[in-house]
Write an enzyme that holds these catalytic residues in place. Structure first.
Site, PDB file in Angstrom:
ATOM      1  CG  ASP A 167      -1.812  -1.044   1.439  1.00  0.00           C
ATOM      2  OD1 ASP A 167      -1.813  -1.953   0.049  1.00  0.00           O
ATOM      3  OD2 ASP A 167      -2.462  -1.332   2.271  1.00  0.00           O
ATOM      4  CG  ASP A 188     -12.753  -1.613   0.472  1.00  0.00           C
ATOM      5  OD1 ASP A 188     -12.398  -2.800   0.345  1.00  0.00           O
ATOM      6  OD2 ASP A 188     -12.292  -0.732   0.168  1.00  0.00           O
TER       7      ASP A 188
END
Length: 244
Positions: free
Chosen positions: A12, A134
């Site tokens: 990330d 998500d």
């Protein structure tokens, strides 16, 4: 995609550096250095797939770590798969990345706001779209986990499977980055809802968590903080899955 269960390291990126967020909240990040060094580390450890996320793109709606991502793509061997998300908002964005060498694009906000984008990209590049669902408090969230949508993850997954999504990337934001363990119930519900692969993410703290997500039906698990903090190695996670 993922003919056998796979442990996928996360890379990330924020401001050109590898970070991990706690609960998806900006300002909670811990930095882990250069993305290319991280990618090479995981490849050397045996990773078959890398999970890249442009966090700035996810929050701000446009890709901010393109240079870092390009550097990672240049460093990755052809036999290592790459899936990339964060700030991909249009068909042209997705196609340019796929043509650049990304194996799968991850669509979150764009898929929620414009569901037909999934079918359009899948038509020209079959098997290339992962839809990111998500969930926070049982609701799909977008824009870097900051906005609720009112969508139920399992119901949303069914819609995207019907539109040609190759798989669902499910992140349990409530436990993301906390190294406090996983929740298997939401993953099991998604797996039961669709016939396409479900990739689980969020909360992994031990190799037992990895095995639990495999047993819940996930096709793969994305692991970030646990690997960077040395809770276990990629080899230990793979061995635990292979031996159980």
């Amino acid at each position: 995609m993922f003919p056998e269960f796979e442990v996928v390291p996360a890379v990330d990126m924020q401001d050109g550096q590898v970070v991990q967020l706690v609960g998806g909240e900006r300002g909670t990040e811990k930095t882990y250095g250069d993305p290319v060094e991280a990618a090479r580390r995981w490849i050397d450890a045996g990773a078959g797939t890398l999970h890249l996320v442009d966090l700035d793109g996810a929050f701000e709606g446009e890709r901010k770590n393109a240079a870092a991502i390009d550097a990672v793509l240049d460093a990755v061997d052809d036999d290592v798969g790459v899936q990339l998300g964060g700030g991909i908002r249009t068909v042209d964005d997705a196609v340019s990345l796929l043509d650049r060498g990304v194996d799968r694009v991850i669509l979150g906000t764009a898929a929620v706001e414009t569901p037909e984008i999934v079918a359009e990209i899948s038509e020209s590049h079959p098997g290339s779209v992962l839809v990111s669902l998500d969930a926070k408090d049982g609701e799909v969230v977008v824009s870097g986990w900051t906005e609720g949508t009112g969508l139920d993850p399992a119901e949303a997954a069914q819609r995207y499977a019907d539109r040609g999504a190759a798989g669902i990337l499910f992140t349990d934001v409530d436990v993301e980055g906390q190294l406090a363990g996983v929740r298997t119930d939401p993953v099991e519900r998604l797996v039961e809802a669709v016939d396409i692969p479900v990739i689980a993410s969020g909360g992994v703290a031990t190799v037992d968590d990895v095995v639990a997500l495999r047993d819940a039906g996930a096709a793969a698990v994305v692991v970030g903080s646990a690997l960077y903090e040395g809770a276990f190695t990629l080899a230990e996670a793979t061995d635990a899955v292979d031996g159980s």
